[in-house]
Design a protein around this motif. Structure first.
Motif, PDB file in Angstrom:
ATOM      1  N   LEU A  25       0.829  -1.212   0.000  1.00 22.44           N
ATOM      2  CA  LEU A  25       0.000   0.000   0.000  1.00 22.44           C
ATOM      3  C   LEU A  25       0.859   1.256   0.000  1.00 22.44           C
ATOM      4  O   LEU A  25       0.575   2.216  -0.732  1.00 22.44           O
ATOM      5  CB  LEU A  25      -0.956  -0.007   1.193  1.00 22.44           C
ATOM      6  CG  LEU A  25      -2.095  -1.022   1.110  1.00 22.44           C
ATOM      7  CD1 LEU A  25      -2.842  -1.103   2.431  1.00 22.44           C
ATOM      8  CD2 LEU A  25      -3.035  -0.692  -0.038  1.00 22.44           C
ATOM      9  N   ALA A  26       1.925   1.272   0.788  1.00 18.13           N
ATOM     10  CA  ALA A  26       2.794   2.454   0.858  1.00 18.13           C
ATOM     11  C   ALA A  26       3.598   2.646  -0.427  1.00 18.13           C
ATOM     12  O   ALA A  26       3.851   3.778  -0.841  1.00 18.13           O
ATOM     13  CB  ALA A  26       3.745   2.338   2.056  1.00 18.13           C
ATOM     14  N   THR A  27       3.997   1.558  -1.063  1.00 21.40           N
ATOM     15  CA  THR A  27       4.859   1.628  -2.245  1.00 21.40           C
ATOM     16  C   THR A  27       4.070   1.783  -3.547  1.00 21.40           C
ATOM     17  O   THR A  27       4.470   2.547  -4.421  1.00 21.40           O
ATOM     18  CB  THR A  27       5.758   0.373  -2.321  1.00 21.40           C
ATOM     19  OG1 THR A  27       6.470   0.243  -1.084  1.00 21.40           O
ATOM     20  CG2 THR A  27       6.756   0.470  -3.465  1.00 21.40           C
ATOM     21  N   PHE A  28       2.960   1.062  -3.654  1.00 26.67           N
ATOM     22  CA  PHE A  28       2.209   1.015  -4.917  1.00 26.67           C
ATOM     23  C   PHE A  28       0.814   1.633  -4.832  1.00 26.67           C
ATOM     24  O   PHE A  28       0.153   1.798  -5.841  1.00 26.67           O
ATOM     25  CB  PHE A  28       2.073  -0.440  -5.397  1.00 26.67           C
ATOM     26  CG  PHE A  28       3.375  -1.184  -5.426  1.00 26.67           C
ATOM     27  CD1 PHE A  28       4.372  -0.842  -6.342  1.00 26.67           C
ATOM     28  CD2 PHE A  28       3.630  -2.214  -4.547  1.00 26.67           C
ATOM     29  CE1 PHE A  28       5.577  -1.524  -6.378  1.00 26.67           C
ATOM     30  CE2 PHE A  28       4.840  -2.910  -4.572  1.00 26.67           C
ATOM     31  CZ  PHE A  28       5.814  -2.554  -5.487  1.00 26.67           C
ATOM     32  N   GLY A  29       0.343   1.873  -3.609  1.00 23.76           N
ATOM     33  CA  GLY A  29      -0.994   2.430  -3.440  1.00 23.76           C
ATOM     34  C   GLY A  29      -2.101   1.408  -3.621  1.00 23.76           C
ATOM     35  O   GLY A  29      -3.277   1.764  -3.722  1.00 23.76           O
ATOM     36  N   ARG A  30      -1.740   0.138  -3.664  1.00 22.15           N
ATOM     37  CA  ARG A  30      -2.734  -0.926  -3.814  1.00 22.15           C
ATOM     38  C   ARG A  30      -2.116  -2.252  -3.376  1.00 22.15           C
ATOM     39  O   ARG A  30      -0.888  -2.357  -3.229  1.00 22.15           O
ATOM     40  CB  ARG A  30      -3.206  -1.038  -5.266  1.00 22.15           C
ATOM     41  CG  ARG A  30      -2.134  -1.541  -6.222  1.00 22.15           C
ATOM     42  CD  ARG A  30      -2.611  -1.578  -7.676  1.00 22.15           C
ATOM     43  NE  ARG A  30      -1.583  -2.117  -8.560  1.00 22.15           N
ATOM     44  CZ  ARG A  30      -1.541  -3.387  -8.962  1.00 22.15           C
ATOM     45  NH1 ARG A  30      -2.453  -4.259  -8.562  1.00 22.15           N
ATOM     46  NH2 ARG A  30      -0.579  -3.802  -9.777  1.00 22.15           N
ATOM     47  N   LEU A  31      -2.974  -3.237  -3.181  1.00 20.25           N
ATOM     48  CA  LEU A  31      -2.499  -4.593  -2.901  1.00 20.25           C
ATOM     49  C   LEU A  31      -2.289  -5.305  -4.228  1.00 20.25           C
ATOM     50  O   LEU A  31      -3.115  -5.184  -5.138  1.00 20.25           O
ATOM     51  CB  LEU A  31      -3.507  -5.348  -2.032  1.00 20.25           C
ATOM     52  CG  LEU A  31      -3.701  -4.788  -0.630  1.00 20.25           C
ATOM     53  CD1 LEU A  31      -4.773  -5.579   0.111  1.00 20.25           C
ATOM     54  CD2 LEU A  31      -2.394  -4.791   0.147  1.00 20.25           C
ATOM     55  N   LEU A  32      -1.197  -6.028  -4.347  1.00 23.08           N
ATOM     56  CA  LEU A  32      -0.835  -6.703  -5.592  1.00 23.08           C
ATOM     57  C   LEU A  32      -1.345  -8.136  -5.608  1.00 23.08           C
ATOM     58  O   LEU A  32      -1.385  -8.804  -4.573  1.00 23.08           O
ATOM     59  CB  LEU A  32       0.688  -6.719  -5.751  1.00 23.08           C
ATOM     60  CG  LEU A  32       1.384  -5.369  -5.734  1.00 23.08           C
ATOM     61  CD1 LEU A  32       2.895  -5.568  -5.789  1.00 23.08           C
ATOM     62  CD2 LEU A  32       0.908  -4.497  -6.878  1.00 23.08           C
ATOM     63  N   ASP A  33      -1.710  -8.606  -6.808  1.00 24.42           N
ATOM     64  CA  ASP A  33      -2.003 -10.025  -6.980  1.00 24.42           C
ATOM     65  C   ASP A  33      -0.672 -10.767  -6.989  1.00 24.42           C
ATOM     66  O   ASP A  33       0.341 -10.248  -7.468  1.00 24.42           O
ATOM     67  CB  ASP A  33      -2.733 -10.269  -8.294  1.00 24.42           C
ATOM     68  CG  ASP A  33      -4.196  -9.851  -8.228  1.00 24.42           C
ATOM     69  OD1 ASP A  33      -4.745  -9.788  -7.111  1.00 24.42           O
ATOM     70  OD2 ASP A  33      -4.783  -9.592  -9.287  1.00 24.42           O
ATOM     71  N   SER A  34      -0.695 -11.974  -6.455  1.00 24.75           N
ATOM     72  CA  SER A  34       0.549 -12.746  -6.386  1.00 24.75           C
ATOM     73  C   SER A  34       0.237 -14.228  -6.505  1.00 24.75           C
ATOM     74  O   SER A  34      -0.898 -14.654  -6.356  1.00 24.75           O
ATOM     75  CB  SER A  34       1.275 -12.458  -5.074  1.00 24.75           C
ATOM     76  OG  SER A  34       0.524 -12.936  -3.974  1.00 24.75           O
ATOM     77  N   ARG A  35       1.306 -14.981  -6.778  1.00 30.07           N
ATOM     78  CA  ARG A  35       1.208 -16.441  -6.764  1.00 30.07           C
ATOM     79  C   ARG A  35       2.532 -16.986  -6.261  1.00 30.07           C
ATOM     80  O   ARG A  35       3.599 -16.413  -6.525  1.00 30.07           O
ATOM     81  CB  ARG A  35       0.817 -16.994  -8.124  1.00 30.07           C
ATOM     82  CG  ARG A  35       1.797 -16.713  -9.227  1.00 30.07           C
ATOM     83  CD  ARG A  35       1.308 -17.328 -10.532  1.00 30.07           C
ATOM     84  NE  ARG A  35       2.128 -16.868 -11.629  1.00 30.07           N
ATOM     85  CZ  ARG A  35       1.672 -16.690 -12.849  1.00 30.07           C
ATOM     86  NH1 ARG A  35       0.430 -16.884 -13.130  1.00 30.07           N
ATOM     87  NH2 ARG A  35       2.496 -16.309 -13.803  1.00 30.07           N
TER      88      ARG A  35
END
Length: 122
Positions: A25-35
């Motif tokens: 959130l602090a770095t990208f402003g959103r939660l990332l999808d991951s696997r």
């Protein structure tokens, strides 16, 4: 997962703090999808972080760092789907002891990963 479509052209392997929701959130402003995936031929160490902003963001004074190891070594982590601009934001988050490098994961996927910059490149 929609985030692994063509619109998200970059893939970043994280084995540390970039997996934390508060760091994303602090770095990208959103939660990332991951696997999940694994980085073969590397092992983890700990790096003392002296950048106050990075410590404040991650909540940790020591971060894991991947260094080359034996062929039998491997580092578990996650592939994060990011835009080219977000990849540059990740560069800004990582301290100088990390170098962004192309690596091949256990799945065969080629991705970016931050590895120990203090070691010679391959």
């Amino acid at each position: 997962m929609a985030a692994f479509s063509a619109e998200m052209t970059e893939h970043l392997f994280s084995y540390g703090t970039l997996q934390q929701p508060e760091v994303q959130l602090a770095t990208f402003g959103r939660l990332l999808d991951s696997r999940p995936d694994r980085l073969p031929g590397y092992r983890l160490g700990l790096l003392a972080i002296d950048d106050a902003q990075v410590v404040a963001t991650s909540g940790k004074t020591h971060h894991p760092i991947a260094t080359r190891g034996a062929a039998t070594d491997g580092v578990p982590g996650a592939v994060l789907a990011v835009s080219p601009g977000e990849l540059l934001q990740a560069d800004g988050y990582e301290v100088a002891d990390y170098r962004r490098e192309r690596v091949t994961l256990a799945s065969g996927m080629q991705v970016w990963a931050y590895v120990d910059a203090r070691a010679a490149p391959p």
